[in-house]
Design an enzyme around this catalytic site. Structure first.
Site, short mmCIF file in Angstrom:
data_model
loop_
_atom_site.label_atom_id
_atom_site.label_comp_id
_atom_site.label_asym_id
_atom_site.label_seq_id
_atom_site.Cartn_x
_atom_site.Cartn_y
_atom_site.Cartn_z
N MET A 33 -67.53 -13.74 -19.87
CA MET A 33 -66.77 -14.27 -18.74
C MET A 33 -67.57 -15.29 -17.94
O MET A 33 -68.75 -15.08 -17.65
CB MET A 33 -66.37 -13.10 -17.82
CG MET A 33 -65.61 -13.49 -16.57
SD MET A 33 -65.06 -12.04 -15.64
CE MET A 33 -66.63 -11.35 -15.11
N SER A 105 -71.42 -9.72 -23.40
CA SER A 105 -70.48 -9.13 -22.45
C SER A 105 -69.11 -8.98 -23.11
O SER A 105 -69.01 -8.38 -24.19
CB SER A 105 -70.44 -9.96 -21.17
OG SER A 105 -69.77 -9.27 -20.15
N GLN A 106 -68.04 -9.54 -22.51
CA GLN A 106 -66.71 -9.35 -23.09
C GLN A 106 -66.60 -9.96 -24.49
O GLN A 106 -65.70 -9.59 -25.26
CB GLN A 106 -65.62 -9.90 -22.18
CG GLN A 106 -65.57 -11.40 -22.06
CD GLN A 106 -64.60 -11.87 -20.97
OE1 GLN A 106 -64.37 -11.18 -19.98
NE2 GLN A 106 -64.01 -13.03 -21.15
N ASP A 223 -77.14 -2.10 -15.10
CA ASP A 223 -75.99 -2.99 -15.04
C ASP A 223 -75.19 -2.77 -13.75
O ASP A 223 -74.77 -1.66 -13.44
CB ASP A 223 -75.08 -2.72 -16.25
CG ASP A 223 -74.19 -3.91 -16.58
OD1 ASP A 223 -73.71 -4.56 -15.65
OD2 ASP A 223 -73.99 -4.16 -17.79
N HIS A 279 -77.04 -6.83 -15.99
CA HIS A 279 -76.15 -7.32 -17.03
C HIS A 279 -76.66 -8.62 -17.67
O HIS A 279 -76.85 -9.63 -16.99
CB HIS A 279 -74.77 -7.55 -16.43
CG HIS A 279 -73.69 -7.77 -17.43
ND1 HIS A 279 -73.32 -6.81 -18.35
CD2 HIS A 279 -72.89 -8.84 -17.67
CE1 HIS A 279 -72.34 -7.27 -19.10
NE2 HIS A 279 -72.06 -8.51 -18.71
#
Length: 300
Positions: A33, A105-106, A223, A279
């Site tokens: 993202m 991540s995503q 995170d 993160h």
């Protein structure tokens, strides 16, 4: 005679050099993202190209430019992204014999969906760095544009499972409300599907995921972006509350082996790694990335 011997030697040397250059498995990356295909993750591409001369590293871009790609990380249906990425991968001649995937991540759950839905060409190792494989329940520090992040929050507050929101907002498509599990399973158009939580179950998802040599799931132990952070290991809040997180191996997803995690685990191909830091806060040139990711999964 000497000319022929010299010519044969040159051909042999060229073959050896070509073999050395092409020995490393290609790498496909997918950004998270608020990033782009050649944004912050480009440091990983450069590092791998320097470490393994001749390796082919590519990054999936949605749209015709960086701006469209950036917006896709918020506002492009994930099922459409997977479909488009599959077509890009299939059309790339460098990937015809297989590739390793790195999802940021995503991008981790997007690449997993690609492995499950698009088995050809084969993904060999899938490395998910801070992916949200059981979704998220909270968006405390949205990465990227403040304006877009505020819009994301407004839409999630409006109703994550409203059809228009599901169809158009990426983060809603892996929003997992433990207080409304039935609503999540019925209305989630992406995450509940790739986790095979709907009936009837899609057996091909399990078959395709278990073709991986390794599924490497990295959780960032400090995170503050992913809630809960254990989602990176397919762990999530127990139903009906948002405090206690269950263990992967205690979940129906694992015990009934809906997508093949149990099979991967029992054959020692499911790797649960922890990385100290927030993160995606790892050093590309650091010892952890070299020892835990590069050497075991990307060096051949």
């Amino acid at each position: 005679m000497k000319f022929i011997q010299c010519f044969v030697a040159i051909i042999w040397l060229f073959t050896v050099i070509q073999t050395v250059i092409t020995v490393n498995t290609p790498v496909v990356m997918y950004h998270g993202m608020g990033d782009t295909a050649y944004g912050s993750i480009n440091s990983v591409k450069t590092f791998l190209e320097d470490k393994f001369p001749g390796i082919y590293v590519t990054s999936i871009q949605m749209g015709n430019n960086a701006e469209e790609d950036f917006l896709s990380s918020y506002l492009m249906n994930l099922n459409k992204q997977v479909e488009t990425a599959c077509a890009i991968i299939k059309a790339d001649p460098h990937l015809k014999n297989g590739y390793n995937g790195i999802g940021f991540s995503q991008g981790g759950q997007i690449l997993r969906a690609i492995a499950q839905r698009c088995p050809e060409p084969p993904m060999k190792n899938l490395i998910s760095l801070g992916g949200q494989h059981q979704g998220v329940y909270g968006l405390p520090k949205c990465m990227g544009s403040i304006k877009i992040c505020n819009y994301v929050r407004e839409m999630l507050n409006f109703g994550a499972y409203v059809r228009y929101v599901q169809d158009n907002l990426v983060q809603a498509e892996f929003w997992h409300d433990p207080l409304q599990e039935d609503l999540y399973r019925n209305r989630s158009i992406f995450l509940a599907d790739i986790n095979n939580e709907k009936q009837p179950r899609n057996e091909s998802y399990k078959i395709n995921l278990t073709r991986l040599k390794n599924l490497v799931l990295v959780q960032f132990l400090n995170d503050t972006i992913v809630q809960p952070k254990e989602s990176s290991w397919f762990q999530f809040y127990n139903q009906g509350q948002a405090k206690i997180v269950y263990n992967l191996r205690d979940s129906p997803l694992y015990q009934e082996d809906w997508i093949g995690l149990k099979q991967l685990d029992q054959t020692k191909r499911l790797k649960l790694l922890g990385a100290i830091g927030d993160h995606l806060q790892f050093h590309v040139h650091g010892k952890w990335f070299e020892d835990e990711i590069v050497q075991p999964y990307l060096s051949t």
